[in-house]
Motif scaffolding. Structure first.
Motif, short mmCIF file in Angstrom:
data_model
loop_
_atom_site.label_atom_id
_atom_site.label_comp_id
_atom_site.label_asym_id
_atom_site.label_seq_id
_atom_site.Cartn_x
_atom_site.Cartn_y
_atom_site.Cartn_z
N SER A 10 0.83 -1.19 0.00
CA SER A 10 0.00 0.00 0.00
C SER A 10 0.88 1.26 0.00
CB SER A 10 -0.92 0.00 1.22
OG SER A 10 -0.15 -0.01 2.41
N PRO A 11 0.36 2.37 -0.50
CA PRO A 11 1.16 3.60 -0.54
C PRO A 11 1.56 4.07 0.85
CG PRO A 11 -0.77 3.76 -1.97
CD PRO A 11 -0.95 2.54 -1.15
N ALA A 12 2.71 4.71 0.93
CA ALA A 12 3.18 5.32 2.17
C ALA A 12 3.00 6.83 2.05
CB ALA A 12 4.65 4.99 2.41
N VAL A 13 2.54 7.44 3.11
CA VAL A 13 2.34 8.88 3.14
C VAL A 13 3.36 9.51 4.08
CG1 VAL A 13 0.74 10.76 3.62
CG2 VAL A 13 -0.12 8.62 2.65
N LEU A 14 4.23 10.33 3.53
CA LEU A 14 5.25 11.04 4.31
C LEU A 14 4.72 12.43 4.61
CD1 LEU A 14 8.35 9.94 2.20
CD2 LEU A 14 7.51 8.91 4.31
N TRP A 15 4.14 12.55 5.78
CA TRP A 15 3.50 13.80 6.19
C TRP A 15 3.29 13.72 7.68
CZ3 TRP A 15 -2.03 15.62 6.62
CH2 TRP A 15 -2.14 17.01 6.48
N PHE A 16 2.44 14.57 8.25
CA PHE A 16 2.08 14.44 9.66
C PHE A 16 1.32 13.13 9.87
CE2 PHE A 16 2.14 19.12 9.03
CZ PHE A 16 3.03 19.47 10.02
N SER A 17 1.72 12.35 10.86
CA SER A 17 0.97 11.14 11.18
C SER A 17 -0.36 11.53 11.82
CB SER A 17 1.76 10.26 12.15
OG SER A 17 1.87 10.90 13.42
N PHE A 89 -0.47 22.72 8.10
CA PHE A 89 -0.85 21.57 7.26
C PHE A 89 -0.75 21.94 5.78
CE2 PHE A 89 -3.83 19.53 10.65
CZ PHE A 89 -2.71 19.14 11.37
N TYR A 90 -1.18 23.15 5.45
CA TYR A 90 -1.20 23.59 4.06
C TYR A 90 0.22 23.79 3.52
CZ TYR A 90 -2.30 26.52 -0.01
OH TYR A 90 -2.41 27.04 -1.27
N GLU A 91 1.11 24.31 4.36
CA GLU A 91 2.46 24.63 3.91
C GLU A 91 3.38 23.41 3.87
OE1 GLU A 91 3.80 27.53 2.94
OE2 GLU A 91 1.96 28.67 3.14
N THR A 92 3.09 22.40 4.68
CA THR A 92 3.98 21.24 4.77
C THR A 92 3.77 20.30 3.59
OG1 THR A 92 3.94 21.38 7.19
CG2 THR A 92 4.71 19.32 6.22
N VAL A 93 4.86 19.94 2.94
CA VAL A 93 4.80 19.07 1.76
C VAL A 93 4.33 17.66 2.16
CG1 VAL A 93 6.11 18.03 -0.11
CG2 VAL A 93 6.62 20.37 0.63
N ARG A 94 3.41 17.13 1.38
CA ARG A 94 2.91 15.76 1.59
C ARG A 94 3.37 14.90 0.42
NH1 ARG A 94 -3.17 13.96 3.31
NH2 ARG A 94 -3.04 11.77 2.74
N VAL A 95 4.08 13.81 0.73
CA VAL A 95 4.62 12.91 -0.29
C VAL A 95 3.94 11.55 -0.15
CG1 VAL A 95 6.69 11.83 -1.23
CG2 VAL A 95 6.83 14.13 -0.22
N THR A 96 3.31 11.10 -1.22
CA THR A 96 2.69 9.79 -1.24
C THR A 96 3.49 8.89 -2.17
OG1 THR A 96 0.50 10.78 -0.88
CG2 THR A 96 0.55 8.50 -1.65
N VAL A 97 4.00 7.79 -1.63
CA VAL A 97 4.88 6.89 -2.39
C VAL A 97 4.14 5.58 -2.65
CG1 VAL A 97 7.15 5.80 -2.49
CG2 VAL A 97 6.81 7.87 -1.12
N SER A 98 3.97 5.22 -3.91
CA SER A 98 3.38 3.93 -4.27
C SER A 98 4.34 3.17 -5.17
CB SER A 98 2.03 4.14 -4.98
OG SER A 98 2.23 4.52 -6.33
N ALA A 100 3.85 2.57 -8.14
CA ALA A 100 3.69 3.06 -9.51
C ALA A 100 4.15 4.50 -9.70
CB ALA A 100 2.22 2.94 -9.95
N HIS A 101 4.05 5.30 -8.64
CA HIS A 101 4.40 6.72 -8.80
C HIS A 101 4.66 7.37 -7.45
CE1 HIS A 101 -0.11 6.60 -8.57
NE2 HIS A 101 0.19 7.36 -7.55
N VAL A 102 5.14 8.60 -7.51
CA VAL A 102 5.31 9.46 -6.33
C VAL A 102 4.45 10.69 -6.54
CG1 VAL A 102 6.93 10.76 -4.91
CG2 VAL A 102 7.69 8.66 -6.05
N ARG A 103 3.64 11.00 -5.54
CA ARG A 103 2.76 12.16 -5.65
C ARG A 103 3.20 13.21 -4.62
NH1 ARG A 103 -2.13 9.71 -5.75
NH2 ARG A 103 -2.08 9.74 -8.02
N ILE A 104 3.47 14.41 -5.09
CA ILE A 104 3.93 15.52 -4.24
C ILE A 104 2.82 16.56 -4.16
CG2 ILE A 104 5.73 17.22 -3.83
CD1 ILE A 104 6.88 14.44 -4.00
N THR A 105 2.34 16.84 -2.94
CA THR A 105 1.32 17.87 -2.74
C THR A 105 1.91 18.99 -1.90
OG1 THR A 105 -0.46 16.23 -2.83
CG2 THR A 105 -0.99 18.38 -1.87
N GLU A 106 1.91 20.20 -2.45
CA GLU A 106 2.49 21.35 -1.76
C GLU A 106 1.63 22.58 -2.04
OE1 GLU A 106 6.82 23.62 -1.32
OE2 GLU A 106 6.45 22.27 -3.00
#
Length: 233
Positions: A10-17, A89-98, A100-106
């Motif tokens: 499953s994807p990993a989310v690198l952000w606030f737990s 929360f809005y300013e901190t970068v959220r990285v979702t790693v799967s 198939a791809h890496v998704r960066i939300t900033e």
């Protein structure tokens, strides 16, 4: 079809737990409420000391004697605390790693990078860096996660992870009109130096992309820029 349907990791989310988010929200409510509760007392005390500035606002707040004033102050304090948390929360970068791809939300914007484009992943200080096969920086974003957690998230999903920048020894400090660099590269680096000094992050990112196009990779240490050429694997 997502990773769960395929039976993959499953994807990993690198952000606030979830725990971190709850702590921040609870802290905002408690601290904001306490500050709001004490505001009338602080205003009354400050208004009694004529040498303290802002006597007008302090005396105005101290003059509010209605029973509901304290509850309004508590409510405003809580709202301000929650607003600060929402901004974090809005300013901190959220990285979702799967797999198939890496998704960066900033800052409300999301970019998706296919795994096939990612050559190497590593952590540089407090920044996550993704390079492509030509050593071009696909991503360089700040991350609040620990290095071990970042490396594990990518390794478990089949990415090539380095323990540090594999091209670290190629970087050189840029100074105006550096010999050996094309005039247009020096011009972009000079413009980017101004953007860094003005803390114009979006302009600096755009100019970094332009340098990639010109065959130069750049990284920053405060307002100093270090550059290296692209290295194809």
């Amino acid at each position: 079809m997502d990773d769960k349907m395929l039976g993959e990791t499953s994807p990993a989310v690198l952000w606030f737990s979830r725990g971190d988010r709850l702590v921040l929200i609870a802290g905002a409510v408690i601290i904001g409420g306490l500050l709001g509760f004490t505001l009338p007392y602080v205003a009354s005390w400050g208004a009694s000391l004529t040498w303290i500035p802002f006597q007008g606002p302090l005396q105005l707040i101290a003059s509010w004697s209605q029973w509901w004033v304290r509850y309004v102050c508590i409510g405003v304090g809580i709202l301000l605390g929650l607003a600060l948390v929402a901004a974090a929360f809005y300013e901190t970068v959220r990285v979702t790693v799967s797999t198939a791809h890496v998704r960066i939300t900033e800052r409300g914007e999301t970019a998706t990078i296919s795994k096939s484009r990612v050559g190497t992943v590593f952590v540089d200080g407090k920044e996550l860096v993704l390079l492509d096969g030509a050593s071009r920086q696909l991503v360089r974003v700040p991350s609040e996660e620990k290095r071990a957690a970042i490396e594990a998230a990518f390794e478990e999903r089949g990415y090539s992870v380095a323990t540090g920048d594999p091209y670290d020894d190629l970087y050189r400090l840029w100074v105006p009109e550096t010999p050996g660099l094309a005039p247009e590269v020096n011009a972009v680096l000079k413009a980017r130096e101004m953007a860094l000094k003005k803390k114009a992050a979006s302009d600096a990112r755009e100019l970094r992309s332009e340098l990639d196009r010109l065959g130069v990779v750049v990284r920053d240490k405060k307002t100093s820029q270090y550059w290296r050429p692209l290295v194809r694997s």
